[in-house]
Design an enzyme around this catalytic site. Structure first.
Site, short mmCIF file in Angstrom:
data_model
loop_
_atom_site.label_atom_id
_atom_site.label_comp_id
_atom_site.label_asym_id
_atom_site.label_seq_id
_atom_site.Cartn_x
_atom_site.Cartn_y
_atom_site.Cartn_z
N TYR A 137 31.23 24.70 44.56
CA TYR A 137 31.13 26.02 43.91
C TYR A 137 30.10 26.83 44.69
CZ TYR A 137 30.72 29.15 39.84
OH TYR A 137 30.69 30.24 39.01
N ARG A 176 37.50 40.54 45.86
CA ARG A 176 36.02 40.57 45.82
C ARG A 176 35.55 39.15 45.55
NH1 ARG A 176 32.79 38.39 42.63
NH2 ARG A 176 32.91 39.55 40.70
N ARG A 200 30.87 2.93 48.53
CA ARG A 200 31.25 3.03 49.95
C ARG A 200 31.39 4.50 50.36
NH1 ARG A 200 36.43 2.35 51.49
NH2 ARG A 200 36.89 1.16 49.63
N ALA A 228 27.09 48.42 39.23
CA ALA A 228 27.96 48.96 38.18
C ALA A 228 29.39 48.53 38.43
CB ALA A 228 27.84 50.48 38.13
N LYS A 284 36.41 26.98 40.81
CA LYS A 284 36.24 27.20 39.36
C LYS A 284 36.98 26.09 38.59
CE LYS A 284 34.06 31.29 39.22
NZ LYS A 284 32.92 31.72 38.41
N ARG A 312 42.99 12.71 48.41
CA ARG A 312 43.44 11.31 48.37
C ARG A 312 43.48 10.72 46.98
NH1 ARG A 312 39.53 10.49 52.27
NH2 ARG A 312 38.15 9.34 50.88
N ASN A 328 25.89 36.53 44.03
CA ASN A 328 26.24 35.33 44.80
C ASN A 328 26.85 35.72 46.13
OD1 ASN A 328 25.60 33.47 42.67
ND2 ASN A 328 27.44 34.17 41.63
N ASP A 333 36.65 36.34 33.90
CA ASP A 333 35.39 35.60 33.96
C ASP A 333 34.23 36.48 34.42
OD1 ASP A 333 33.69 33.34 34.11
OD2 ASP A 333 34.13 33.14 36.25
N ASP A 334 34.48 37.34 35.40
CA ASP A 334 33.38 38.15 35.95
C ASP A 334 32.90 39.18 34.94
OD1 ASP A 334 33.35 37.10 38.75
OD2 ASP A 334 35.45 37.67 38.53
N GLU A 354 39.79 35.95 38.15
CA GLU A 354 38.55 35.70 38.89
C GLU A 354 38.46 36.56 40.13
OE1 GLU A 354 36.30 33.36 37.65
OE2 GLU A 354 34.98 34.31 39.11
N ASP A 355 37.35 37.22 40.29
CA ASP A 355 37.02 37.94 41.52
C ASP A 355 38.08 38.95 41.94
OD1 ASP A 355 34.76 36.46 41.29
OD2 ASP A 355 34.90 35.46 43.22
N ASN A 367 24.53 31.68 35.76
CA ASN A 367 25.87 31.74 36.34
C ASN A 367 26.91 31.55 35.23
OD1 ASN A 367 28.38 30.65 37.72
ND2 ASN A 367 27.10 31.15 39.47
N ALA A 394 30.95 42.97 37.02
CA ALA A 394 29.94 42.12 36.40
C ALA A 394 28.87 42.96 35.70
CB ALA A 394 29.32 41.21 37.46
N1 LIG Z 1 25.87 35.07 38.37
C1 LIG Z 1 27.11 35.20 37.95
O1 LIG Z 1 27.58 34.47 37.07
C2 LIG Z 1 27.98 36.26 38.52
C3 LIG Z 1 27.61 36.96 39.62
N2 LIG Z 1 28.42 37.92 40.13
C4 LIG Z 1 27.98 38.59 41.33
O2 LIG Z 1 27.78 39.95 41.05
C5 LIG Z 1 27.97 40.68 42.24
C6 LIG Z 1 28.75 41.92 41.92
O3 LIG Z 1 30.02 41.63 41.43
P1 LIG Z 1 30.99 42.83 40.96
O4 LIG Z 1 30.35 43.61 39.90
O5 LIG Z 1 32.31 42.31 40.62
O6 LIG Z 1 31.08 43.63 42.33
P2 LIG Z 1 31.37 45.12 42.65
O7 LIG Z 1 31.53 45.21 44.10
O8 LIG Z 1 32.45 45.62 41.77
O9 LIG Z 1 30.05 45.88 42.20
C7 LIG Z 1 28.90 45.95 42.96
C8 LIG Z 1 28.09 47.09 42.41
O10 LIG Z 1 26.84 47.10 43.08
C9 LIG Z 1 26.54 48.42 43.44
N3 LIG Z 1 25.63 48.47 44.57
C10 LIG Z 1 25.89 48.36 45.88
N4 LIG Z 1 24.79 48.61 46.61
C11 LIG Z 1 23.80 48.86 45.72
C12 LIG Z 1 22.45 49.21 45.86
N5 LIG Z 1 21.90 49.33 47.05
N6 LIG Z 1 21.73 49.42 44.73
C13 LIG Z 1 22.28 49.29 43.52
N7 LIG Z 1 23.58 48.98 43.34
C14 LIG Z 1 24.33 48.76 44.42
C15 LIG Z 1 27.89 49.03 43.77
O11 LIG Z 1 27.83 50.45 43.75
C16 LIG Z 1 28.72 48.47 42.65
O12 LIG Z 1 28.59 49.24 41.49
C17 LIG Z 1 28.62 39.73 43.25
O13 LIG Z 1 27.66 39.31 44.17
C18 LIG Z 1 29.03 38.56 42.41
O14 LIG Z 1 28.94 37.35 43.13
C19 LIG Z 1 29.61 38.25 39.55
C20 LIG Z 1 30.03 37.56 38.46
C21 LIG Z 1 29.27 36.49 37.89
C1 LIG Z 2 29.97 33.44 39.71
C2 LIG Z 2 31.04 34.38 39.89
O1 LIG Z 2 32.02 34.38 39.17
C3 LIG Z 2 30.93 35.36 40.94
O2 LIG Z 2 29.92 35.41 41.62
O3 LIG Z 2 31.88 36.12 41.10
MG LIG Z 3 33.58 35.50 39.95
#
Ligand SMILES: NC(=O)C1=CN([C@@H]2O[C@H](COP(=O)(O)OP(=O)(O)OC[C@H]3O[C@@H](n4cnc5c(N)ncnc54)[C@H](O)[C@@H]3O)[C@@H](O)[C@H]2O)C=CC1
Ligand SMILES: CC(=O)C(=O)O
Ligand SMILES: [Mg+2]
Length: 629
Positions: A148, A201, A93, A350, A219, A127, A470, A313-314, A290-291, A515, A353
């Site tokens: 997610y 973040r 349902r 950098a 999560k 519920r 993401n 986790d990141d 997380e984040d 991921n 992640a």
């Molecule tokens: N697929 C997965 O399992 C995961 C994905 N992520 C994704 O990774 C991304 C980053 O996460 P964080 O490292 O925590 O974020 P953050 O904000 O700490 O790092 C982002 C990095 O990207 C760099 N950046 C920004 N503009 C740029 C450019 N034009 N060229 C090259 N580098 C550039 C920044 O200088 C910084 O070093 C997010 O989108 C997050 O969703 C994070 C964790 C897990």
């Molecule tokens: C997947 C994850 O943990 C993130 O994008 O931050």
């Molecule tokens: Mg995360």
């Protein structure tokens, strides 16, 4: 190397051990009587509620599936429509209602449709938890993108409008000095898993303040669905220390603290107080960070990881998933895995992640090379990191301490014609990488120019592209772009799900989902069931190796480097077992419930898997029996 050395000892368990293994945890009575791990026919759950209070409690509510005897026993007669339906009829349902959105979707799933689905599912979550998780587990591939990434990102952005009932706990800067007593406001006497964020973040969407609670909830939905953590023992937490998102501060509907983020010692004192409070009330809980923005992610991990059962986790989950994917890419190239240290990897991003991945992947390479100082140096020289200011070298001003070990020496990049701040496209052209890995949060960063540079420069038979940011719109490129520009042979993975690409002539370009969801549930479950007091690098490495080994040669040759999400419960079980084994090996395991450390040490590999399986919660209605307080 442990990978692929899956020589399972298959001896039969001792009678005593088998008794333990075959006895899934049955809910003993707890103060708030919040157990439903048993199912019809086995030990009932004792509750201290009657009547409407039960129907309004999602942990116990079965809605129209309450049998007539239960309705009599629990004073429910007359409070429900008379027809008693089966759990499956209830789901049928509900699905009619949920599926009506598909009829409206002509051009794939729009944000509006995704949000509408989230709303319908969320109301069910409010519920009736058993039914909610039954639907999620049975249709995980379809609904993971709703509860997610990517939809959870949208939910966090629109949280003010979507907020109906609170879920989880909120600790704020205004609660300093109160947290030790506040934790007792949570009704469960046992909490196994906390996912905590400070909202700074959220995915690649930046600072969303208090609205980040949505990611902790999402999560934990995966902890229940993939790892079988009992939903009554999970706790999403938001620590609101303010937000630096000016739009939110201006928004009259914003539900968080109306102030900028605390910094320095003030910030740390809030997080310290939270950690002390939750570990005082629930000494065995596991806390997943997380984040958190990178500037706090690394320092908090170092601050707590040797004292508390926690991980980030990141930083750590993402690293393991990336390592598994990178090893898969080496296999897909037809190379032995021991050739991993030869891969040239350009990383865009950098942050927590990106640096987490480079740190762990370079350690994996170094181990393969003998774990000496020169092995580490050699491993680090396989990575080129580019951030918002370009290639990172030692001459970078104000460099983040976490990035220092991976900054390149000018003499090492100069001969390639590169220098501090070189652009991504220049780096790709000169380095000629085997792998391009994006964790930048910049959608479309792997532009046509960058992808063409990869295609024209690489000497690799199957270059790999990991567009891991993401949610979907932040992916560095789409699989269509990767396959059409770089070539049909490319290995592709993205953080949020994309469809496979039809390459024509019956060929398919596989779009893998890279991921951390493949690892964090198993890391948490394995830690819980081993009773490890801390989460070691070895336990994380074991989780990554298990994921890498999960994929068969035929699959990786097809370009499939991660399992389909529909197998996530199975892979999580294997990952958790690998984590338990490693915890035992490192003498960190202190046991869990009836399973004391000595018994745990006696289990062979098969028995550990059985032990894990038997402790995974499944969504089945328990028989409820009223018991007076
Ligand atoms: N697929 C997965 O399992 C995961 C994905 N992520 C994704 O990774 C991304 C980053 O996460 P964080 O490292 O925590 O974020 P953050 O904000 O700490 O790092 C982002 C990095 O990207 C760099 N950046 C920004 N503009 C740029 C450019 N034009 N060229 C090259 N580098 C550039 C920044 O200088 C910084 O070093 C997010 O989108 C997050 O969703 C994070 C964790 C897990
Ligand atoms: C997947 C994850 O943990 C993130 O994008 O931050
Ligand atoms: Mg995360």
């Amino acid at each position: 190397m442990a990978i692929f050395l899956n020589s399972l000892r298959r001896s039969s368990p001792s009678a005593a051990v088998r008794r333990l293994l075959l006895r899934p945890y049955n809910g003993e009575e707890v103060t708030q009587a919040r157990e439903f791990t048993t199912c019809e026919g086995s030990r009932p759950s004792l509750i201290h509620k009657r009547s409407l209070d039960i129907l309004h409690d999602p942990w116990f509510n079965k809605g129209t599936a309450f049998s007539m005897t239960e309705r009599d026993r629990l004073d429910l007669r007359g409070l429900l429509p008379p027809n008693v339906v089966s759990p499956q009829q209830q789901i049928d349902r509900f699905m009619v209602d949920l599926k009506r959105f598909e009829v409206n979707a002509r051009d794939g799933m729009s944000d509006t449709i995704a949000l509408a689905k989230w709303r319908v599912l969320n109301r069910l979550h409010d519920r009736n938890e058993v039914m909610y998780y039954k639907i999620l587990i049975d249709n995980i591939e379809e609904y993971a993108p709703i509860v997610y990434t990517p939809t959870v990102g949208l939910v966090c952005q629109k949280y003010s409008g979507l907020f109906r009932r609170p879920r989880g706990m909120y600790f704020s800067a205004a609660d300093r000095g109160e947290m030790m007593s506040m934790v007792y406001n949570w009704p469960a006497d046992q909490v196994d898993m906390i996912v905590v964020t400070d909202g700074s973040r959220i995915l690649g969407l930046g600072d969303l303040g208090v609205q980040g609670i949505g990611i902790a909830i999402g999560k934990l939905d995966l902890y229940v669905s993939a790892a079988g953590i009992n939903p009554q023992r999970v706790l999403p937490v938001m620590i609101d220390v303010g937000t630096n998102n000016e739009n939110l501060l201006k928004d009259p509907l914003y539900l968080g603290l109306d102030q900028h983020r605390l910094e320095g010692e003030e910030y740390l004192s809030v997080i310290d107080e939270f950690m002390e409070a939750v570990f005082t009330r629930w000494p065995n809980v596991i806390v997943q960070f997380e984040d958190f923005q990178s500037k706090w992610a690394f320092p908090l991990l170092q601050r707590y990881r040797n004292t508390y059962r926690m991980f980030n986790d990141d930083v750590q989950g993402t690293a393991g998933v990336a390592i598994a994917g990178l090893l898969g890419a080496v296999r897909a190239q037809g190379q032995p895995m021991l050739d991993f240290p030869k891969q040239k990897i350009v990383v865009a991003g950098a942050g927590s992640a990106g640096i987490g991945v480079v740190d762990a992947a370079s350690k994996t390479m170094a181990r393969m090379l003998g774990n000496t100082e020169s092995a580490f140096q050699s491993a680090r020289s396989q990575f080129w990191i580019v951030d918002a200011s370009g290639l990172i070298t030692e001459s970078r001003a104000n460099i983040d301490p976490a990035v220092v070990p991976f900054s390149r020496k000018q003499k090492d990049v100069g001969h390639l014609g590169l220098s501090e701040g070189s652009s991504l496209v220049e780096v790709v052209k000169k380095v000629k990488p085997d792998v391009l890995l994006g964790l930048s949060a910049v959608g479309g960063l792997f532009s046509k120019e960058v992808l063409e540079a990869l295609r024209d420069s690489t000497t690799c038979s199957r270059p790999a592209i990991f567009a891991m940011s993401n949610p979907t719109k932040n992916a560095e490129c789409t699989p269509e772009e990767a396959f059409s520009i770089v070539g049909e042979n490319v290995i592709f993975a993205s953080g949020s799900p994309f469809h496979d690409v039809n390459l024509g002539d019956g060929k398919i370009g596989h779009s893998n989902q890279g991921n951390n969801m493949y690892l964090f549930p198993g890391i948490g479950l394995g830690t819980l069931l081993s009773g490890a007091r801390v989460i070691s690098d070895g336990m994380l490495q074991a989780a990554a190796e298990c994921l890498a080994a999960y994929m068969k040669d035929e699959e990786v040759h097809e370009g499939v480097i991660y399992p389909p999400i529909s197998r996530i419960r199975d892979i999580t079980k294997e990952v958790a077992a690998a984590v338990v084994r490693e915890a035992v090996k490192e003498d960190l395991a202190e046991g869990y419930r009836d399973m004391d450390p000595r018994e745990l040490q006696r289990l062979n590999e098969e028995e550990i898997i059985e032990y894990v399986q038997n402790n995974m919660w499944s969504p089945v209605y328990p028989t409820l029996v009223y018991k007076q307080d």
